[in-house]
Design a protein around this motif. Structure first.
Motif, short mmCIF file in Angstrom:
data_model
loop_
_atom_site.label_atom_id
_atom_site.label_comp_id
_atom_site.label_asym_id
_atom_site.label_seq_id
_atom_site.Cartn_x
_atom_site.Cartn_y
_atom_site.Cartn_z
N PHE A 56 -7.30 -3.85 5.78
CA PHE A 56 -7.42 -4.97 4.77
C PHE A 56 -6.92 -6.07 5.32
O PHE A 56 -7.81 -7.42 4.96
CB PHE A 56 -6.05 -4.57 3.86
CG PHE A 56 -5.78 -5.69 2.88
CD1 PHE A 56 -6.46 -5.36 1.55
CD2 PHE A 56 -4.90 -6.54 2.99
CE1 PHE A 56 -5.94 -6.34 0.54
CE2 PHE A 56 -4.51 -7.51 2.07
CZ PHE A 56 -5.27 -7.40 0.80
N GLY A 87 -11.78 -5.80 5.67
CA GLY A 87 -10.99 -5.67 4.47
C GLY A 87 -11.26 -6.79 3.60
O GLY A 87 -11.65 -8.00 4.06
N GLN A 128 -8.24 5.35 1.82
CA GLN A 128 -7.94 4.29 2.24
C GLN A 128 -8.53 3.11 2.79
O GLN A 128 -8.47 1.98 2.64
CB GLN A 128 -6.83 4.66 3.46
CG GLN A 128 -5.51 5.34 2.90
CD GLN A 128 -4.60 5.81 4.03
OE1 GLN A 128 -4.66 5.25 5.08
NE2 GLN A 128 -3.54 6.48 3.77
N THR A 149 -4.37 -3.87 10.40
CA THR A 149 -4.80 -2.96 9.00
C THR A 149 -6.26 -3.43 8.89
O THR A 149 -6.68 -4.75 9.08
CB THR A 149 -4.16 -3.06 8.00
OG1 THR A 149 -3.94 -4.33 7.45
CG2 THR A 149 -2.61 -2.29 8.28
N PHE A 159 0.40 -8.09 3.82
CA PHE A 159 0.32 -6.57 3.69
C PHE A 159 1.35 -5.64 4.16
O PHE A 159 1.81 -5.88 5.35
CB PHE A 159 -1.04 -6.18 4.67
CG PHE A 159 -1.36 -4.84 4.41
CD1 PHE A 159 -2.36 -4.32 3.42
CD2 PHE A 159 -0.84 -3.73 5.13
CE1 PHE A 159 -2.71 -3.14 3.10
CE2 PHE A 159 -1.33 -2.48 4.89
CZ PHE A 159 -2.26 -2.32 3.80
N PHE A 161 0.92 -1.21 -0.01
CA PHE A 161 0.10 0.01 -0.05
C PHE A 161 1.05 1.30 0.01
O PHE A 161 1.81 1.37 1.02
CB PHE A 161 -0.88 0.01 1.25
CG PHE A 161 -2.22 0.82 1.01
CD1 PHE A 161 -3.17 0.69 0.49
CD2 PHE A 161 -1.83 2.30 1.29
CE1 PHE A 161 -4.31 1.44 0.16
CE2 PHE A 161 -3.06 3.04 1.13
CZ PHE A 161 -4.57 2.49 0.69
N GLN A 186 -9.05 -0.35 0.97
CA GLN A 186 -8.88 -1.86 2.02
C GLN A 186 -10.11 -2.68 2.15
O GLN A 186 -9.95 -3.71 2.21
CB GLN A 186 -8.05 -1.54 3.19
CG GLN A 186 -6.73 -0.94 2.86
CD GLN A 186 -6.10 -0.44 3.98
OE1 GLN A 186 -6.14 -1.14 5.06
NE2 GLN A 186 -5.26 0.46 4.25
#
Length: 451
Positions: free
Chosen positions: A196, A165, A147, A194, A302, A44, A151
């Motif tokens: 994602f 995500g 963002q 995160t 990730f 990312f 995600q």
């Protein structure tokens, strides 16, 4: 030797992350067949990479120079561009940013593809519809919202009853089928916990803080670790405390299992750059090297590279960041080739959004929309462009606002679904709930090989 204070500080980070993890048990070591193994590796580009200066039309350089001409100091001279051809775009020539020689070589060897003009979308839409009452993603030019939408593969920043995500949901969908009996996390986040990486039942393992002081070599750390485990073993008659203790114990156990697997994995001879993204991808490669011990036949990683919010001073900043990206991606690909899994691992980029084609007054650019992305691996139909490249014309058919904010012609959903299909997803709609709004039969998105 680690001090007690340092251990306690780092342990608090570990336990804080662990509290977010679902019940993770010990794994049962198993041998993962290389032929059946697949991994997706997301990078990312946080802040919004200016893809207008990442991928530039070489044949139509005049259209680029007319807006980013020498007076703006964002213009990259045509002679400095790293030329690449695009067979599916009438054999047009494009140029990569001069900081991307490693990616140029991977593109020429058929390992790297470019996907043009991708972004968050509710459904396919025209400029006329958008200027009317046509649906658009929420808070289009907001870092945090975009963002989250990239995600999560949604066009909404609110109203989600369970924010997850698409990497996590993909793991939810196929984890039990491809990793039966393995409770070690399928998703590894090398950038903290995160969106994602988080599914309804999936939570990532987060190497780094969770590995600190768990190797038994430091007596202070070992004593503190044993004290934590002893406290966890006390029955205080408090259900919530006991549940959290179980989660924490499992997270620590998984961290120790990973540490042991990494210790016993074959050492990589491929050199990695000493940058943040180089370190993250080196860790991912090391975990892939340990796949036989871990026993997973599907893994998702990730990573992140930040600093792309270039409202000012863009030329130097972006040049440095793209060089870091190019060198790290090349090293990672070489490492997968060293391990014999280059056809089993696909690396791809995401970012908040593109940046305005029209420069601002501070040697920078502002938040925009559709952007270009890289896909790398032995299973990629590389050496070509996919999707539709926008017309580089201010106030033109692809420009939403008059400053060069390209309306995406490929959605995040379509992009991710092609990767998930290669990965073995049984139910694409489970990972991409809005995929039905798009044409899943497009032939211009065949950037992955079958199988």
């Amino acid at each position: 030797m680690m001090s007690r204070r340092k251990f306690l500080k780092q342990s608090s980070q570990t336990l804080g992350a662990a509290a977010l993890l679902s019940s993770l048990g010990r794994i049962v070591p198993a041998q993962a067949a290389a032929g059946d193994y697949k991994a997706l590796v997301c990078i990312f580009l946080a802040g919004g990479n200016d893809s207008n200066n990442t991928v530039i039309p070489y044949d139509d350089y005049a259209a680029y120079q007319a807006v980013r001409g020498t007076g703006a100091l964002l213009n990259i001279p045509q002679a400095q561009l790293l030329q690449i051809a695009a067979a599916s775009h009438q054999d047009k020539l494009f140029g990569l940013h001069p900081s991307l020689p490693e990616l140029q070589a991977l593109y020429a060897s058929g390992r790297l593809a470019v996907l043009a003009n991708v972004g968050t979308l509710v459904r396919p839409i025209t400029k006329t519809e958008l200027l009317g009452s046509g649906p658009r993603p929420e808070n289009l030019f907001s870092h945090s919202d975009q963002q989250a939408q990239w995600q999560s593969a949604t066009a909404s920043s609110s109203g989600q009853s369970m924010p997850t995500g698409w990497g996590g949901r993909l793991a939810d969908d196929i984890g039990s089928a491809y990793n039966p009996g393995i409770s070690f996390p399928m998703v590894t986040s090398l950038a903290g916990v995160t969106l994602f990486s988080t599914g309804k039942t999936t939570s990532p393992i987060v190497p780094g803080a969770t590995l600190i002081g768990l190797d038994g070599k430091d007596p202070v750390a070992t004593a503190a670790y044993n004290a934590v485990r002893k406290l966890q073993g006390l029955d205080l008659g408090m259900t919530l405390v006991k549940a959290k203790s179980a989660i924490t114990s499992s997270a620590i156990d998984n961290s120790r299992t990973l540490q042991s697997a990494l210790k016993n994995a074959p050492a990589l001879s491929t050199p990695f750059p000493g940058t943040s993204i180089g370190g993250q991808l080196k860790t991912a490669a090391s975990i892939i090297a340990a796949r036989g011990t871990i026993g997973l036949s599907r893994q998702i990683f990730f990573c992140t590279l930040g600093g792309f919010d270039t409202h000012a001073g863009q030329p130097g900043t972006q040049s440095s960041l793209l060089a870091q990206l190019s060198q790290a991606m090349k090293a990672f690909y070489d490492a997968t080739a060293e391990l014999g899994v280059e056809a089993n691992v696909t690396t791809f980029t995401l970012s908040d959004f593109n940046r305005t084609f029209q420069p601002n007054s501070g040697l920078g650019t502002d938040h925009a929309w559709g952007s270009h992305h890289f896909i790398l691996g032995g299973a990629v139909n590389g050496g070509d462009f996919y999707g539709r490249f926008p017309a580089l014309q201010l106030k033109g058919p692809d420009d939403l606002t008059g400053e060069g904010r390209w309306i995406p012609t490929t959605s995040v959903d379509e992009y991710g679904a092609k990767l998930a299909e290669w990965f073995g997803a049984a139910d694409l709609a489970a990972a991409f709930p809005n995929l039905g709004n798009f044409d899943t039969g497009r032939t211009d998105l065949a950037f992955m090989k079958a199988g």
